[in-house]
Scaffold this active site. Structure first.
Site, PDB file in Angstrom:
ATOM      1  N   ASN A  86      -9.360  -8.801  -6.930  1.00  0.00           N
ATOM      2  CA  ASN A  86      -8.530  -7.744  -5.767  1.00  0.00           C
ATOM      3  C   ASN A  86      -9.039  -6.339  -6.429  1.00  0.00           C
ATOM      4  O   ASN A  86      -8.582  -5.882  -7.538  1.00  0.00           O
ATOM      5  CB  ASN A  86      -6.977  -8.069  -6.124  1.00  0.00           C
ATOM      6  CG  ASN A  86      -6.447  -7.074  -5.504  1.00  0.00           C
ATOM      7  OD1 ASN A  86      -6.872  -6.261  -4.644  1.00  0.00           O
ATOM      8  ND2 ASN A  86      -4.916  -7.237  -5.791  1.00  0.00           N
ATOM      9  N   TRP A  87      -9.928  -5.958  -5.645  1.00  0.00           N
ATOM     10  CA  TRP A  87     -10.752  -4.330  -6.114  1.00  0.00           C
ATOM     11  C   TRP A  87      -9.345  -3.236  -5.722  1.00  0.00           C
ATOM     12  O   TRP A  87      -9.703  -2.168  -6.113  1.00  0.00           O
ATOM     13  CB  TRP A  87     -11.527  -4.427  -5.033  1.00  0.00           C
ATOM     14  CG  TRP A  87     -12.926  -5.404  -5.564  1.00  0.00           C
ATOM     15  CD1 TRP A  87     -13.018  -6.217  -6.575  1.00  0.00           C
ATOM     16  CD2 TRP A  87     -14.262  -5.294  -4.873  1.00  0.00           C
ATOM     17  NE1 TRP A  87     -13.969  -6.729  -6.468  1.00  0.00           N
ATOM     18  CE2 TRP A  87     -14.856  -6.047  -5.593  1.00  0.00           C
ATOM     19  CE3 TRP A  87     -14.723  -4.595  -3.932  1.00  0.00           C
ATOM     20  CZ2 TRP A  87     -16.443  -6.563  -5.147  1.00  0.00           C
ATOM     21  CZ3 TRP A  87     -16.076  -4.849  -3.467  1.00  0.00           C
ATOM     22  CH2 TRP A  87     -16.803  -5.819  -4.274  1.00  0.00           C
ATOM     23  N   LYS A  88      -8.383  -3.574  -4.946  1.00  0.00           N
ATOM     24  CA  LYS A  88      -7.327  -2.779  -4.748  1.00  0.00           C
ATOM     25  C   LYS A  88      -8.018  -1.408  -3.897  1.00  0.00           C
ATOM     26  O   LYS A  88      -9.006  -1.668  -3.331  1.00  0.00           O
ATOM     27  CB  LYS A  88      -6.527  -2.380  -5.869  1.00  0.00           C
ATOM     28  CG  LYS A  88      -6.034  -3.504  -6.661  1.00  0.00           C
ATOM     29  CD  LYS A  88      -4.992  -3.130  -7.691  1.00  0.00           C
ATOM     30  CE  LYS A  88      -4.649  -4.542  -8.292  1.00  0.00           C
ATOM     31  NZ  LYS A  88      -3.777  -4.373  -9.053  1.00  0.00           N
ATOM     32  N   HIS A 115       1.248  -9.255  -2.331  1.00  0.00           N
ATOM     33  CA  HIS A 115       1.057  -8.715  -3.599  1.00  0.00           C
ATOM     34  C   HIS A 115       2.265  -7.806  -4.066  1.00  0.00           C
ATOM     35  O   HIS A 115       2.861  -7.134  -3.127  1.00  0.00           O
ATOM     36  CB  HIS A 115      -0.250  -7.823  -3.556  1.00  0.00           C
ATOM     37  CG  HIS A 115      -0.636  -7.545  -4.994  1.00  0.00           C
ATOM     38  ND1 HIS A 115      -0.378  -6.480  -5.548  1.00  0.00           N
ATOM     39  CD2 HIS A 115      -1.708  -8.062  -5.774  1.00  0.00           C
ATOM     40  CE1 HIS A 115      -0.696  -6.322  -6.730  1.00  0.00           C
ATOM     41  NE2 HIS A 115      -1.891  -7.435  -6.879  1.00  0.00           N
ATOM     42  N   GLU A 119       2.297  -4.970  -5.204  1.00  0.00           N
ATOM     43  CA  GLU A 119       2.121  -3.641  -5.003  1.00  0.00           C
ATOM     44  C   GLU A 119       2.665  -3.466  -3.644  1.00  0.00           C
ATOM     45  O   GLU A 119       3.156  -2.309  -3.386  1.00  0.00           O
ATOM     46  CB  GLU A 119       0.708  -3.394  -5.360  1.00  0.00           C
ATOM     47  CG  GLU A 119       0.630  -2.945  -6.724  1.00  0.00           C
ATOM     48  CD  GLU A 119      -1.053  -3.097  -7.130  1.00  0.00           C
ATOM     49  OE1 GLU A 119      -1.888  -3.013  -6.442  1.00  0.00           O
ATOM     50  OE2 GLU A 119      -1.030  -3.443  -8.402  1.00  0.00           O
ATOM     51  N   GLU A 176       2.028 -14.102 -10.402  1.00  0.00           N
ATOM     52  CA  GLU A 176       1.700 -12.699 -10.739  1.00  0.00           C
ATOM     53  C   GLU A 176       2.971 -12.074 -11.318  1.00  0.00           C
ATOM     54  O   GLU A 176       3.599 -11.248 -10.663  1.00  0.00           O
ATOM     55  CB  GLU A 176       0.915 -11.878 -10.070  1.00  0.00           C
ATOM     56  CG  GLU A 176      -0.345 -12.417  -9.260  1.00  0.00           C
ATOM     57  CD  GLU A 176      -1.338 -11.275  -8.998  1.00  0.00           C
ATOM     58  OE1 GLU A 176      -2.371 -10.925  -9.571  1.00  0.00           O
ATOM     59  OE2 GLU A 176      -0.898 -10.335  -8.029  1.00  0.00           O
ATOM     60  N   GLY A 201      -2.017  -4.832 -14.274  1.00  0.00           N
ATOM     61  CA  GLY A 201      -2.464  -3.637 -14.719  1.00  0.00           C
ATOM     62  C   GLY A 201      -1.789  -2.906 -15.883  1.00  0.00           C
ATOM     63  O   GLY A 201      -2.133  -1.649 -16.191  1.00  0.00           O
ATOM     64  N   SER A 234      -3.603  -8.710 -15.674  1.00  0.00           N
ATOM     65  CA  SER A 234      -4.213  -8.396 -16.995  1.00  0.00           C
ATOM     66  C   SER A 234      -5.178  -9.409 -17.441  1.00  0.00           C
ATOM     67  O   SER A 234      -5.328 -10.050 -18.781  1.00  0.00           O
ATOM     68  CB  SER A 234      -3.352  -7.956 -17.860  1.00  0.00           C
ATOM     69  OG  SER A 234      -2.911  -6.897 -17.599  1.00  0.00           O
TER      70      SER A 234
END
Ligand code: PGA
Length: 240
Positions: free
Chosen positions: A10-12, A87, A89, A157, A163, A201
């Site tokens: 997941n490159w965000k 997700h 976020e 997650e 992160g 992580s």
């Protein structure tokens, strides 16, 4: 039942088009493992055809006056195969509810995409001993009726591990993955083939331990997927 290992990056909201092309060229498809790259929307079209590609989000609507949204049909039409939904976020910064995540996952399935449906507890919820309840509620509310074991992937997650460099212990991961499997194995058609992956992580130095757990079918990798060397090392840690 053998489940094909699944590792997604997941490159965000990172990188340039040129960097995306270089990174995907270094990753390449891998034998016996589903490797998926999830770049930002504008980089999808240049990457399709290099590796399996997933979007980081998808609209809950088919088309119309939804400024800024991208539909599942558009993603499928571009050659995407997957879409991350729910997700943390998105849940946190965009107030996405289980019902919305469920609607997004249903649209993805309807368009022939495989949604990677994310669930996970916050630090406060874990400290309050509510993890199992939170996971149960999110699973009940976020998985659409059209889901089968084959047409979705579930990502556990823990929000506090994303992160942050904090990783859930193998006991914590095994416990929640076991819980998710127990909740879905019989509820879903083909439940035995459902892939449940861990995210939060994941790095080259902890990947083998996490990916070696019985109920962990792969990883959703954020930061460490932005460099080819670290992402490839994580892929190498998968037991095929
Ligand atoms: P991280 O992100 O690997 O950087 O913790 C994981 C994710 O957000 O999917």
């Amino acid at each position: 039942m053998k489940r094909t290992p699944f590792v997604a990056g997941n490159w965000k909201m990172n990188g340039t088009r040129e960097g995306a092309v270089k990174l995907s060229a270094a990753i390449k498809p891998q034998n016996g493992i589903d490797v998926v790259l999830c770049p930002p929307f504008p980089h999808i079209s240049v990457l399709v055809g290099t590796c399996a590609i997933g979007a980081q989000d998808v609209s809950a609507h088919d088309e119309g006056a939804y400024t800024g949204e991208v539909s599942a049909g558009m993603l499928a039409d571009m050659g995407c195969k997957y879409a991350i939904v729910g997700h943390s976020e998105r849940r946190q910064y965009h107030n996405e509810t289980d019902a919305l995540v469920c609607a997004k996952a249903a649209k993805a399935i309807g368009a022939g995409l495989i949604p990677i449906i994310c669930v996970g507890e916050t630090r406060a919820e874990r400290e309050a001993g509510q993890t199992a309840k939170v996971i149960e509620t999110q699973i009940a509310g976020s998985i659409p009726p059209s889901a089968t074991g084959a047409n979705i992937v579930v990502a556990y997650e823990p929000v506090w591990a994303i992160g942050t460099g904090l990783v859930a212990t193998t006991d914590q991961i095994a416990e929640v993955h076991g819980q998710i499997r127990a909740l879905l194995e019989n509820r879903l058609a083909d439940g035995a083939v459902l892939r449940i992956i861990y995210g939060g992580s994941v790095k080259p130095d902890n990947a083998a331990e996490i990916l070696g757990l019985a109920d962990v079918d792969g990883a959703l990798v954020g930061g460490a997927s932005l460099k080819a060397e670290s992402f490839l090392e994580i892929i190498k840690a998968v037991k095929v």
